[in-house]
Scaffold this motif. Structure first.
Motif, PDB file in Angstrom:
ATOM      1  N   ALA A   1     -44.247  75.592  29.700  1.00 54.11           N
ATOM      2  CA  ALA A   1     -44.882  76.911  29.750  1.00 54.11           C
ATOM      3  C   ALA A   1     -46.289  76.773  29.193  1.00 54.11           C
ATOM      4  O   ALA A   1     -46.596  75.840  28.444  1.00 54.11           O
ATOM      5  CB  ALA A   1     -44.083  77.931  28.950  1.00 54.11           C
ATOM      6  N   ARG A   2     -47.139  77.720  29.595  1.00 58.52           N
ATOM      7  CA  ARG A   2     -48.536  77.728  29.160  1.00 58.52           C
ATOM      8  C   ARG A   2     -48.839  79.098  28.568  1.00 58.52           C
ATOM      9  O   ARG A   2     -48.615  80.121  29.206  1.00 58.52           O
ATOM     10  CB  ARG A   2     -49.436  77.454  30.360  1.00 58.52           C
ATOM     11  CG  ARG A   2     -50.915  77.610  30.084  1.00 58.52           C
ATOM     12  CD  ARG A   2     -51.740  77.316  31.318  1.00 58.52           C
ATOM     13  NE  ARG A   2     -51.249  78.081  32.464  1.00 58.52           N
ATOM     14  CZ  ARG A   2     -51.416  77.727  33.732  1.00 58.52           C
ATOM     15  NH1 ARG A   2     -52.046  76.614  34.027  1.00 58.52           N
ATOM     16  NH2 ARG A   2     -50.968  78.474  34.706  1.00 58.52           N
ATOM     17  N   LEU A   3     -49.324  79.086  27.350  1.00 56.28           N
ATOM     18  CA  LEU A   3     -49.788  80.297  26.694  1.00 56.28           C
ATOM     19  C   LEU A   3     -51.301  80.275  26.768  1.00 56.28           C
ATOM     20  O   LEU A   3     -51.941  79.365  26.248  1.00 56.28           O
ATOM     21  CB  LEU A   3     -49.321  80.347  25.241  1.00 56.28           C
ATOM     22  CG  LEU A   3     -49.800  81.530  24.410  1.00 56.28           C
ATOM     23  CD1 LEU A   3     -49.296  82.855  24.978  1.00 56.28           C
ATOM     24  CD2 LEU A   3     -49.351  81.372  22.956  1.00 56.28           C
ATOM     25  N   THR A   4     -51.877  81.260  27.454  1.00 57.62           N
ATOM     26  CA  THR A   4     -53.318  81.351  27.623  1.00 57.62           C
ATOM     27  C   THR A   4     -53.793  82.593  26.880  1.00 57.62           C
ATOM     28  O   THR A   4     -53.330  83.699  27.163  1.00 57.62           O
ATOM     29  CB  THR A   4     -53.703  81.447  29.109  1.00 57.62           C
ATOM     30  OG1 THR A   4     -53.114  80.343  29.800  1.00 57.62           O
ATOM     31  CG2 THR A   4     -55.202  81.417  29.287  1.00 57.62           C
ATOM     32  N   ILE A   5     -54.687  82.400  25.923  1.00 59.34           N
ATOM     33  CA  ILE A   5     -55.193  83.510  25.118  1.00 59.34           C
ATOM     34  C   ILE A   5     -56.684  83.655  25.406  1.00 59.34           C
ATOM     35  O   ILE A   5     -57.460  82.722  25.190  1.00 59.34           O
ATOM     36  CB  ILE A   5     -54.957  83.260  23.616  1.00 59.34           C
ATOM     37  CG1 ILE A   5     -53.460  83.059  23.349  1.00 59.34           C
ATOM     38  CG2 ILE A   5     -55.516  84.419  22.787  1.00 59.34           C
ATOM     39  CD1 ILE A   5     -53.129  82.549  21.970  1.00 59.34           C
ATOM     40  N   HIS A   6     -57.059  84.824  25.910  1.00 60.02           N
ATOM     41  CA  HIS A   6     -58.456  85.126  26.214  1.00 60.02           C
ATOM     42  C   HIS A   6     -59.018  85.970  25.073  1.00 60.02           C
ATOM     43  O   HIS A   6     -58.424  86.984  24.703  1.00 60.02           O
ATOM     44  CB  HIS A   6     -58.561  85.920  27.527  1.00 60.02           C
ATOM     45  CG  HIS A   6     -57.969  85.199  28.693  1.00 60.02           C
ATOM     46  ND1 HIS A   6     -58.673  84.261  29.415  1.00 60.02           N
ATOM     47  CD2 HIS A   6     -56.744  85.254  29.253  1.00 60.02           C
ATOM     48  CE1 HIS A   6     -57.906  83.786  30.377  1.00 60.02           C
ATOM     49  NE2 HIS A   6     -56.731  84.373  30.305  1.00 60.02           N
ATOM     50  N   LEU A   7     -60.154  85.552  24.511  1.00 59.25           N
ATOM     51  CA  LEU A   7     -60.777  86.291  23.424  1.00 59.25           C
ATOM     52  C   LEU A   7     -62.274  86.018  23.406  1.00 59.25           C
ATOM     53  O   LEU A   7     -62.770  85.195  24.168  1.00 59.25           O
ATOM     54  CB  LEU A   7     -60.145  85.952  22.074  1.00 59.25           C
ATOM     55  CG  LEU A   7     -60.348  84.536  21.517  1.00 59.25           C
ATOM     56  CD1 LEU A   7     -60.115  84.568  20.018  1.00 59.25           C
ATOM     57  CD2 LEU A   7     -59.364  83.573  22.129  1.00 59.25           C
ATOM     58  N   ASP A   8     -62.965  86.692  22.547  1.00 60.01           N
ATOM     59  CA  ASP A   8     -64.402  86.485  22.382  1.00 60.01           C
ATOM     60  C   ASP A   8     -64.607  85.379  21.359  1.00 60.01           C
ATOM     61  O   ASP A   8     -64.009  85.402  20.279  1.00 60.01           O
ATOM     62  CB  ASP A   8     -65.076  87.783  21.914  1.00 60.01           C
ATOM     63  CG  ASP A   8     -66.582  87.716  21.984  1.00 60.01           C
ATOM     64  OD1 ASP A   8     -67.158  86.718  21.498  1.00 60.01           O
ATOM     65  OD2 ASP A   8     -67.185  88.655  22.505  1.00 60.01           O
ATOM     66  N   ALA A   9     -65.443  84.406  21.684  1.00 60.55           N
ATOM     67  CA  ALA A   9     -65.675  83.268  20.789  1.00 60.55           C
ATOM     68  C   ALA A   9     -66.285  83.686  19.455  1.00 60.55           C
ATOM     69  O   ALA A   9     -66.184  82.959  18.472  1.00 60.55           O
ATOM     70  CB  ALA A   9     -66.571  82.237  21.467  1.00 60.55           C
ATOM     71  N   ALA A  10     -66.889  84.854  19.391  1.00 66.59           N
ATOM     72  CA  ALA A  10     -67.537  85.306  18.158  1.00 66.59           C
ATOM     73  C   ALA A  10     -66.558  85.898  17.148  1.00 66.59           C
ATOM     74  O   ALA A  10     -66.922  86.115  15.996  1.00 66.59           O
ATOM     75  CB  ALA A  10     -68.609  86.346  18.489  1.00 66.59           C
ATOM     76  N   VAL A  11     -65.298  86.125  17.557  1.00 69.68           N
ATOM     77  CA  VAL A  11     -64.323  86.721  16.643  1.00 69.68           C
ATOM     78  C   VAL A  11     -64.002  85.740  15.514  1.00 69.68           C
ATOM     79  O   VAL A  11     -63.716  84.566  15.758  1.00 69.68           O
ATOM     80  CB  VAL A  11     -63.041  87.121  17.395  1.00 69.68           C
ATOM     81  CG1 VAL A  11     -61.966  87.589  16.433  1.00 69.68           C
ATOM     82  CG2 VAL A  11     -63.348  88.204  18.418  1.00 69.68           C
TER      83      VAL A  11
END
Length: 110
Positions: free
Chosen positions: A9-19
């Motif tokens: 399985a693949r967990l893909t987390i999208h976020l802002d690099a500045a967080v």
């Protein structure tokens, strides 16, 4: 040598690099926790531009911009991992996607 496929399985987390999470980039904290939990592998990818639930992101130069953390392991292990990062994800506008994948790996040479 022949290759073999295995289900994962693949967990893909999208976020802002500045967080930032406790003086550390949130993406680095996610990778640190994945390593600490003994998951199979994690990588971080920086995006040039993107958008989510908020305003469109402009092309990124520097620490801001879209970022993706990809973690691969068995599905139950990734499901168990999600509560361990809920505190980090809850402080961001991150989106986590869990999907089944087939990992194609060449056999190691003897």
């Amino acid at each position: 040598m022949p290759a073999h496929d295995m289900l994962a399985a693949r967990l893909t987390i999208h976020l802002d690099a500045a967080v930032v999470w406790h003086h550390r980039p949130a993406y680095a904290e996610l990778v640190h926790r994945a390593h600490r939990e003994g998951l199979a592998g994690a990588s971080v990818f920086r995006g040039v531009t993107g958008f989510g639930s908020g305003d469109p992101k402009r092309p990124s130069h520097g620490p801001k911009g879209p970022c993706t953390v990809v973690i691969v392991d068995d599905e139950p292990r990734l499901r168990d991992f999600l509560p361990h990062v809920a505190d980090v994800l809850g402080e961001t506008s991150a989106v986590a996607v869990l999907d089944r994948v087939r990992v194609h790996a060449p056999r190691a040479r003897a």
